[in-house]
Design a protein around this motif. Structure first.
Motif, PDB file in Angstrom:
ATOM      1  N   ARG A  67      27.547 -28.692  25.260  1.00 44.44           N
ATOM      2  CA  ARG A  67      26.772 -27.941  24.376  1.00 44.44           C
ATOM      3  C   ARG A  67      26.336 -29.171  23.014  1.00 44.44           C
ATOM      4  NH1 ARG A  67      29.743 -23.019  24.211  1.00 44.44           N
ATOM      5  NH2 ARG A  67      28.933 -22.298  26.796  1.00 44.44           N
ATOM      6  N   GLY A  68      25.725 -28.457  22.195  1.00 47.10           N
ATOM      7  CA  GLY A  68      25.465 -29.228  21.312  1.00 47.10           C
ATOM      8  C   GLY A  68      23.819 -30.504  21.714  1.00 47.10           C
ATOM      9  N   LEU A  69      23.689 -31.001  22.682  1.00 44.68           N
ATOM     10  CA  LEU A  69      23.228 -32.121  22.859  1.00 44.68           C
ATOM     11  C   LEU A  69      21.685 -31.851  23.007  1.00 44.68           C
ATOM     12  CD1 LEU A  69      22.743 -34.818  24.648  1.00 44.68           C
ATOM     13  CD2 LEU A  69      22.986 -33.990  26.711  1.00 44.68           C
ATOM     14  N   ILE A  70      21.083 -29.775  23.938  1.00 43.98           N
ATOM     15  CA  ILE A  70      19.643 -30.026  24.148  1.00 43.98           C
ATOM     16  C   ILE A  70      19.477 -29.504  22.649  1.00 43.98           C
ATOM     17  CG2 ILE A  70      18.087 -29.288  26.102  1.00 43.98           C
ATOM     18  CD1 ILE A  70      19.792 -30.993  27.187  1.00 43.98           C
ATOM     19  N   ARG A  71      17.869 -29.926  22.179  1.00 45.55           N
ATOM     20  CA  ARG A  71      17.456 -28.528  21.250  1.00 45.55           C
ATOM     21  C   ARG A  71      16.257 -29.291  21.004  1.00 45.55           C
ATOM     22  NH1 ARG A  71      22.333 -27.378  20.780  1.00 45.55           N
ATOM     23  NH2 ARG A  71      23.392 -27.491  19.563  1.00 45.55           N
ATOM     24  N   SER A  86      37.038 -14.635  16.817  1.00 43.85           N
ATOM     25  CA  SER A  86      36.573 -13.646  15.411  1.00 43.85           C
ATOM     26  C   SER A  86      34.713 -13.368  16.458  1.00 43.85           C
ATOM     27  CB  SER A  86      35.631 -15.219  15.371  1.00 43.85           C
ATOM     28  OG  SER A  86      34.504 -15.997  15.366  1.00 43.85           O
ATOM     29  N   GLY A  87      34.688 -13.322  17.841  1.00 41.81           N
ATOM     30  CA  GLY A  87      33.202 -13.017  18.283  1.00 41.81           C
ATOM     31  C   GLY A  87      32.166 -14.362  18.777  1.00 41.81           C
ATOM     32  N   GLY A  88      32.696 -15.402  17.627  1.00 33.63           N
ATOM     33  CA  GLY A  88      31.652 -16.296  18.387  1.00 33.63           C
ATOM     34  C   GLY A  88      30.077 -16.146  17.539  1.00 33.63           C
ATOM     35  N   PRO A  89      29.457 -17.201  18.906  1.00 39.36           N
ATOM     36  CA  PRO A  89      27.948 -16.851  18.025  1.00 39.36           C
ATOM     37  C   PRO A  89      27.785 -15.151  18.357  1.00 39.36           C
ATOM     38  CG  PRO A  89      28.383 -17.983  20.448  1.00 39.36           C
ATOM     39  CD  PRO A  89      29.901 -17.510  19.769  1.00 39.36           C
ATOM     40  N   PHE A  90      28.592 -14.788  19.255  1.00 33.71           N
ATOM     41  CA  PHE A  90      28.274 -12.999  19.366  1.00 33.71           C
ATOM     42  C   PHE A  90      28.726 -12.090  17.809  1.00 33.71           C
ATOM     43  CE2 PHE A  90      28.764 -15.389  23.523  1.00 33.71           C
ATOM     44  CZ  PHE A  90      27.205 -15.445  23.420  1.00 33.71           C
ATOM     45  N   ILE A  91      28.935 -13.002  17.361  1.00 28.41           N
ATOM     46  CA  ILE A  91      29.459 -12.110  15.835  1.00 28.41           C
ATOM     47  C   ILE A  91      28.413 -10.716  15.596  1.00 28.41           C
ATOM     48  CG2 ILE A  91      30.175 -12.150  13.394  1.00 28.41           C
ATOM     49  CD1 ILE A  91      31.654 -14.915  14.038  1.00 28.41           C
ATOM     50  N   ASP A  92      29.648  -9.630  14.915  1.00 29.10           N
ATOM     51  CA  ASP A  92      28.756  -8.663  15.045  1.00 29.10           C
ATOM     52  C   ASP A  92      27.536  -8.026  15.947  1.00 29.10           C
ATOM     53  OD1 ASP A  92      30.392  -8.678  12.520  1.00 29.10           O
ATOM     54  OD2 ASP A  92      28.973  -9.567  11.100  1.00 29.10           O
ATOM     55  N   GLN A 115      19.806 -11.187  15.148  1.00 26.61           N
ATOM     56  CA  GLN A 115      20.792 -11.882  14.635  1.00 26.61           C
ATOM     57  C   GLN A 115      19.177 -13.259  14.367  1.00 26.61           C
ATOM     58  OE1 GLN A 115      23.681 -10.909  14.046  1.00 26.61           O
ATOM     59  NE2 GLN A 115      23.709  -9.185  15.712  1.00 26.61           N
ATOM     60  N   PRO A 116      20.768 -13.822  12.737  1.00 25.11           N
ATOM     61  CA  PRO A 116      19.456 -14.932  12.215  1.00 25.11           C
ATOM     62  C   PRO A 116      19.105 -16.623  13.290  1.00 25.11           C
ATOM     63  CG  PRO A 116      22.077 -14.758  11.243  1.00 25.11           C
ATOM     64  CD  PRO A 116      21.676 -14.109  12.284  1.00 25.11           C
ATOM     65  N   ALA A 117      17.846 -16.520  13.230  1.00 24.02           N
ATOM     66  CA  ALA A 117      17.601 -17.458  14.098  1.00 24.02           C
ATOM     67  C   ALA A 117      18.431 -18.796  14.469  1.00 24.02           C
ATOM     68  CB  ALA A 117      16.122 -18.275  13.215  1.00 24.02           C
ATOM     69  N   LYS A 118      19.026 -19.337  13.243  1.00 28.90           N
ATOM     70  CA  LYS A 118      20.411 -19.993  13.349  1.00 28.90           C
ATOM     71  C   LYS A 118      20.950 -20.074  14.566  1.00 28.90           C
ATOM     72  CE  LYS A 118      23.417 -19.012   9.360  1.00 28.90           C
ATOM     73  NZ  LYS A 118      23.280 -19.341   8.718  1.00 28.90           N
ATOM     74  N   ARG A 119      21.259 -19.177  15.225  1.00 29.87           N
ATOM     75  CA  ARG A 119      21.953 -18.434  16.308  1.00 29.87           C
ATOM     76  C   ARG A 119      21.708 -19.094  18.061  1.00 29.87           C
ATOM     77  NH1 ARG A 119      25.363 -13.207  14.636  1.00 29.87           N
ATOM     78  NH2 ARG A 119      26.282 -14.756  11.846  1.00 29.87           N
ATOM     79  N   ARG A 120      19.925 -19.009  17.658  1.00 27.28           N
ATOM     80  CA  ARG A 120      19.757 -18.734  19.083  1.00 27.28           C
ATOM     81  C   ARG A 120      20.025 -19.400  19.705  1.00 27.28           C
ATOM     82  NH1 ARG A 120      13.437 -17.986  16.306  1.00 27.28           N
ATOM     83  NH2 ARG A 120      14.105 -15.337  16.389  1.00 27.28           N
ATOM     84  N   ILE A 121      19.893 -20.918  20.073  1.00 33.24           N
ATOM     85  CA  ILE A 121      20.309 -22.531  20.655  1.00 33.24           C
ATOM     86  C   ILE A 121      21.667 -21.972  21.410  1.00 33.24           C
ATOM     87  CG2 ILE A 121      20.864 -24.066  18.833  1.00 33.24           C
ATOM     88  CD1 ILE A 121      19.190 -24.891  21.769  1.00 33.24           C
ATOM     89  N   HIS A 122      22.443 -21.299  20.359  1.00 34.80           N
ATOM     90  CA  HIS A 122      23.583 -21.180  20.750  1.00 34.80           C
ATOM     91  C   HIS A 122      24.353 -19.623  21.827  1.00 34.80           C
ATOM     92  CE1 HIS A 122      24.950 -24.210  17.954  1.00 34.80           C
ATOM     93  NE2 HIS A 122      24.074 -23.754  16.815  1.00 34.80           N
ATOM     94  N   CYS A 179      24.433 -23.631   9.295  1.00 34.99           N
ATOM     95  CA  CYS A 179      25.837 -23.142  10.222  1.00 34.99           C
ATOM     96  C   CYS A 179      26.205 -21.539  11.342  1.00 34.99           C
ATOM     97  CB  CYS A 179      27.920 -22.824   9.578  1.00 34.99           C
ATOM     98  SG  CYS A 179      28.482 -22.241  10.484  1.00 34.99           S
ATOM     99  N   PRO A 180      25.390 -21.703  12.229  1.00 32.48           N
ATOM    100  CA  PRO A 180      25.641 -20.578  13.128  1.00 32.48           C
ATOM    101  C   PRO A 180      26.133 -19.271  12.833  1.00 32.48           C
ATOM    102  CG  PRO A 180      26.083 -22.054  14.264  1.00 32.48           C
ATOM    103  CD  PRO A 180      26.849 -23.054  13.488  1.00 32.48           C
ATOM    104  N   THR A 181      27.603 -20.009  12.320  1.00 32.74           N
ATOM    105  CA  THR A 181      27.948 -18.340  12.613  1.00 32.74           C
ATOM    106  C   THR A 181      29.101 -18.380  11.241  1.00 32.74           C
ATOM    107  OG1 THR A 181      29.789 -19.822  13.196  1.00 32.74           O
ATOM    108  CG2 THR A 181      29.274 -18.154  15.530  1.00 32.74           C
ATOM    109  N   ASP A 182      27.999 -19.330  10.394  1.00 36.37           N
ATOM    110  CA  ASP A 182      28.889 -18.691   9.023  1.00 36.37           C
ATOM    111  C   ASP A 182      30.253 -19.109   8.705  1.00 36.37           C
ATOM    112  OD1 ASP A 182      26.242 -18.234   8.346  1.00 36.37           O
ATOM    113  OD2 ASP A 182      26.796 -15.794   8.810  1.00 36.37           O
TER     114      ASP A 182
END
Lengths: 252, 503
Positions: B291-295, A206-212, B194-201, A51-54
Motif C-alpha cells: 500500500r502506498g508504493l505505486i502512484r 468507518s467504511g475506510g476508502p469506501f466511506i459513504d 467520490q473525490p478523485a484523491k480516493r481513486r488510487i486507494h 487525506c483520502p478519507t478526510d
C-alpha cells in the motif's frame, strides 16, 4: 521420513516471543502518528485536503486525526512542509471506544481489559467467528496469519472456529456491504450470549476508502456493539494480536 | 469480415473514442464470434452509457500477435446474445445486463452476478437484477437420490464470502453453481463519484491481495492517457514489487494446498515463509501489501544500496526455505495422490471459457501478459512462461512453483541493475474523449483496466476486470464429476478473488 525430520530441524522454531519481547518492525512501517501541531505555523491545511478519507481536521489550530478513518497511507506526512505529522513504528493502536481513535494529542488510550466476569469466561479460552463483510482480503489475510507458527495464536487460548454456535465473539473485517448485512446479523445472532465484537481495519470501523458509498454501511459500528477497534489498512498482525491480548488482560 | 469493423491497439496505448469502429450489432456479434473461434480471447466486454443508448465495447486479445482488437456497437434495451455461439461472452453479458438493463436475448443463463440495482436510471431492472442477494433460481439436478448442498456466504475459515450450491449424487458433484456479489462495494462507480484523491486507494483495495497488480494497471492507464512516462527506476521497482506479490501469494497457496490434504510440514513452513515475502515488500514501502508504493507517474519511495542488499538477503533466505518446503511436498506420494487427477480442466474447456493466469497455464495454455503484451519492466526484461499440461490440482500447484522460481531469479537480476533516474514524473492533463487499455499479469492472471475520458478530459468511465472474473466459472466446471470432499482442494488450487470479482 528422515528428509522430513531434516527439513524440520533446518526450518527451526520460528514463533516470536511476544509479548515477552518487543517485535521488530520494518523501519518504513507506518504505525501511530506523531502530531506536532506547534510546528504547523502556516496553517496550509494541505494535510486535510490530501487525506483520502478526510480523517484529518483542525480543532482550534490543533491537528486531529481520526485513526478509525486513517488508511496510514502517509500522504499527509509526505505533503506537510513543516513535518507536523510523522508516522512512528509504534504498532499498538487498538482501543475500546470509537471516540478514543480520534487523536489530537499523542496519547492513545490503548484497549483496557474486559470486565472481571467476561475475563473469567474468555480470559483463557476465546473462540472467535470471523466474518468478512466486504473486506478486500488484506485484513482477512493479516488476521489469518495469526494462525501461522510465527504468531501461534493458539498459545494464548484464542482460536477461530467454523461455526457461530461454537464462538464467544465475532471478528469483523470489511466495510459491511449491503449484500453482507443479513449474513453479518445472522452470524451475530447465532452466537450465544455473552459475546464480544471486534472490528478490524479502517473499513470495519468507518467504511475506510469506501466511506459513504451507497453500496455499503460504513462499517460494523452502526450495526453491532463493538468492544474492540483495531485501526489500520490493513492493521499489522502485531496490532491485532496486541489488541486481542489487551482485551483479555494479558497485556496491560 | 470487414477490416474496418475493428481497430488494433497494444497494451498501454490510448485511442480517441472517435477512432474506435462503431458498427451494427449484427456485425459486432459476427466479428466477436468469428475472432474468438479463430483463437482470440475476450479480455474485456463492457457497456458505457452513450446518450440514451448503451455503447458496448469488446477487447479481443490476440495473444500470438501481441495486439488487442477493439470494436464497439450501440444497443438500446436488448440485442441478440453472443453466448450461444461464444461461451466466453457468458459472464460479461450477465454483467452488462445487470449494470445497464440491456437484455441479451437468447442468453441461456441470464441472472445477476453481483445483485445491485441497475446503473441506468429510469429502467425497469426486474428482468435481470436481483432484489435480494442469494434469492435466485439455482440450476437444479432432478431425481430422488439427488441432494443439494449449500455453503456460504459466511465460510468456515477466515476467507471472503460467497455462496456455493452443489448438486450431488452421494459424494459425487454433478454440478456446482457459484453465486457471488456479497463483496460488492461499488468500486467502479466510486472511482467516478467520490473525490478523485480516493481513486488510487479504491484501486489498491479492489483486490487487497493484488494491491501492486491493480495499482500498476491503473497507473499505466493514467500515464498512457496523460502521455507521461514513469521514470525507469520506478518502472523497475514496480516490477520487483509485482513479482514479490506473486511470490508471497503463491507461497501461501502452496502451503494452503498442503494443509488441505493434511500435509502439515509444508503447510506450516509456507505459512511462515509467505510472511517473509510480505515483509520484503514492507521493507520497500512499510506496508506488507505494498500500500502506498505505486502512484501515478512513478513510485513514492526510493531504495538505497543498503536497502537493496537487505532485500536481497531477505529474498535469498526465503527462497532457500521455500524450496525446501515445497520440494518436501512434491516428494510426498500421499500429497501427489490427492493432487493428481483432481479437478481436471481440459485445454478445450480452458479455451472455451477464456481462462487466464496460472489456471490457464496449468492446462498447457501459453498465456502470460508479461510475455504476450509486455508493458512496464517487461519491455526490458523477459520472464519465460511456465506451463504444465495436466490441468489438475497438481498442475496448478506445479505451475505456481515454476513461476516462483522464475520470479526469484528475475528479482535477483533486476535488483542488480536498477537504473539511476528520478522516481516520479508529473501527471499532465488528460486528453478529451479518449480510451486507454492497460493490462498487467497479476499473480492470479490477466488484470485489465480500461479508462475513458469525456469532452473535458475528465475520467468518465473506469472498468476493472480482475482475473477472477474470467476464472470463477472454470472452478465450477472443474468440480463436475469430483467428490464434494475435494472442493476445498480445488477451490484453493484456483484461489480466486471474491472482492476482485464483486468490485
Amino acid at each position: 521420513m528422515l528428509n522430513v525430520l531434516g527439513v524440520r530441524i533446518h526450518q527451526k522454531k520460528r514463533t516470536i516471543p511476544f509479548p515477552q519481547s518487543e517485535p521488530v518492525l520494518p523501519d518504513r512501517f507506518r504505525g501511530r502518528p506523531q502530531i506536532e501541531s506547534s510546528r504547523c505555523s502556516s496553517g496550509c491545511h494541505r494535510c486535510v485536503d490530501t487525506c483520502p478519507t478526510d480523517a484529518i481536521s483542525f480543532n482550534s489550530n490543533k491537528i486531529t486525526i481520526d485513526l478509525g478513518r486513517c488508511l496510514f497511507c502517509g500522504e499527509c506526512s509526505a505533503i506537510c512542509p513543516e513535518q507536523a505529522i510523522r508516522y512512528t513504528t509504534d504498532y499498538r493502536l487498538a482501543v475500546r471506544r470509537r471516540e478514543e481513535l480520534v487523536m489530537s494529542s499523542n496519547e492513545l488510550s490503548l484497549a483496557t481489559a474486559l470486565q472481571e466476569e467476561s475475563r473469567r469466561l474468555f480470559g483463557r479460552s476465546l473462540k472467535l467467528r470471523e466474518v468478512s463483510a466486504a473486506g478486500c482480503n488484506a485484513c482477512e489475510a493479516d488476521v489469518n496469519v495469526l494462525n501461522t507458527v510465527v504468531f501461534d495464536l493458539g498459545r494464548f487460548g484464542i482460536q477461530f472456529v467454523a461455526s457461530p454456535r461454537h464462538a464467544d465473539g465475532i471478528l469483523i473485517t470489511g466495510c459491511v456491504s449491503r449484500n453482507m448485512l443479513l449474513g453479518l446479523k445472522k452470524t451475530y445472532e447465532a452466537i450465544p450470549d455473552p459475546k464480544i465484537v471486534i472490528a478490524v481495519g479502517a473499513c470495519a470501523i468507518s467504511g475506510g476508502p469506501f466511506i459513504d458509498h451507497p453500496e455499503i454501511h460504513n462499517g460494523a459500528g452502526a450495526i453491532l456493539p463493538v468492544d474492540l477497534y483495531v485501526p489500520g489498512c490493513p492493521p499489522h498482525p502485531m496490532t491485532i494480536l496486541d489488541g486481542l491480548l489487551r482485551l483479555l488482560g494479558n497485556i496491560r | 469480415m470487414n477490416t474496418n469493423s475493428i481497430c488494433v491497439i497494444r497494451n498501454g496505448e490510448i485511442i480517441p473514442l472517435a477512432h474506435i469502429p462503431l458498427i451494427s450489432i449484427s456485425e459486432f456479434r459476427d466479428t466477436v464470434i468469428e475472432k474468438v473461434a479463430s483463437g482470440a480471447r475476450i479480455s474485456a466486454f463492457w457497456g458505457q452509457p452513450s446518450g440514451k443508448a448503451v455503447r458496448l465495447f469488446a477487447i479481443l486479445a490476440q495473444d500470438k500477435y501481441a495486439t488487442l482488437a477493439l470494436l464497439s456497437t450501440e444497443v438500446e434495451s436488448s440485442y441478440p446474445s453472443l453466448t450461444p455461439n461464444c461461451v466466453q461472452a457468458h459472464w460479461f453479458e450477465r454483467e452488462i445486463a445487470e449494470q445497464w438493463s440491456v437484455t441479451p436475448t437468447g442468453h441461456p443463463w441470464l441472472k445477476p452476478i453481483r445483485f445491485h440495482p441497475s446503473y441506468r436510471t429510469g429502467r425497469d431492472p426486474s428482468a435481470v437484477t436481483g432484489e435480494q442477494i442469494g434469492l435466485t433460481d439455482f440450476f437444479q439436478v432432478g431425481g430422488a437420490e439427488i441432494h443439494e448442498v449449500a455453503v456460504g456466504p459466511v465460510h468456515a475459515g477466515i476467507i471472503e464470502p460467497g455462496h456455493f450450491r452443489f448438486q450431488c449424487h452421494g459424494e459425487n458433484v454433478y454440478h456446482l453453481e457459484i453465486s457471488l456479489g456479497y463483496q460488492h462495494r461499488g468500486i467502479e462507480r466510486g472511482l467516478m463519484e467520490q473525490p478523485a484523491k480516493r481513486r488510487i486507494h479504491l484501486i489498491e483495495c479492489s483486490a487487497g491481495d493484488t494491491t501492486i497488480g491493480h495499482a500498476t494497471a491503473y497507473c499505466h492507464a493514467i500515464e498512457a492517457l496523460s502521455g507521461c512516462q514513469a521514470p525507469a527506476r520506478a518502472v523497475f521497482l514496480r516490477g520487483i514489487a509485482l513479482e514479490l506479490e506473486r511470490l508471497a501469494n503463491h507461497t501461501g497457496d502452496l502451503g494452503a494446498l498442503a494443509g488441505d490434504v493434511g500435509y502439515l510440514p509444508s503447510m506450516s513452513y509456507c505459512g511462515r515463509i509467505r510472511v517473509d515475502f510480505l515483509n520484503a515488500t514492507a521493507l520497500l514501502c512499510g506496508s506488507r501489501f505494498g500500500r502506498g508504493l505505486i502512484r501515478p507517474g512513478g513510485i513514492s519511495l526510493d531504495v538505497d544500496e543498503s536497502r537493496v542488499k537487505e532485500l536481497l538477503r531477505h529474498l535469498n533466505k526465503a527462497s532457500e526455505d521455500v524450496t525446501e518446503a515445497v520440494e518436501l511436498m512434491f516428494d510426498s506420494p500421499s500429497v501427489l495422490a490427492r493432487f493428481e487427477g483432481t479437478g481436471e480442466i481440459t485445454p478445450q474447456t480452458c479455451r472455451d471459457l477464456g481462462l487466464v493466469g496460472p489456471m490457464a497455464r496449468a492446462c498447457g495454455e501459453r498465456l502470460d501478459v508479461r510475455h504476450d503484451f509486455p508493458n512496464g519492466i517487461f519491455r526490458f526484461s523477459q520472464i519465460p512462461i511456465s506451463t504444465w499440461h495436466t490441468g489438475d490440482v497438481f498442475s496448478r500447484a506445479l505451475v505456481r512453483w515454476l513461476e516462483m522460481q522464475r520470479s526469484i531469479q528475475f528479482i535477483r537480476d533486476q535488483l542488480n541493475m536498477i537504473p539511476d533516474t528520478g522516481l516520479r514524473t508529473e501527471i499532465g492533463s488528460l486528453p478529451p474523449d479518449t480510451l486507454a487499455v492497460s493490462m498487467v499479469e497479476g499473480w492470479r492472471g490477466e488484470i485489465c483496466h480500461i479508462a475513458t475520458t469525456d469532452q473535458q478530459g475528465e475520467l468518465t468511465h473506469y472498468k476493472i476486470i480482475d482475473p477472477s472474473f474470467h476464472n470463477w466459472f472454470g472452478l465450477a466446471i472443474a468440480l463436475r464429476g469430483q467428490q464434494i470432499s475435494d472442493f476445498p482442494l480445488c477451490n484453493k488450487s484456483a484461489n480466486l478473488s471474491y472482492c476482485g470479482h464483486d468490485l
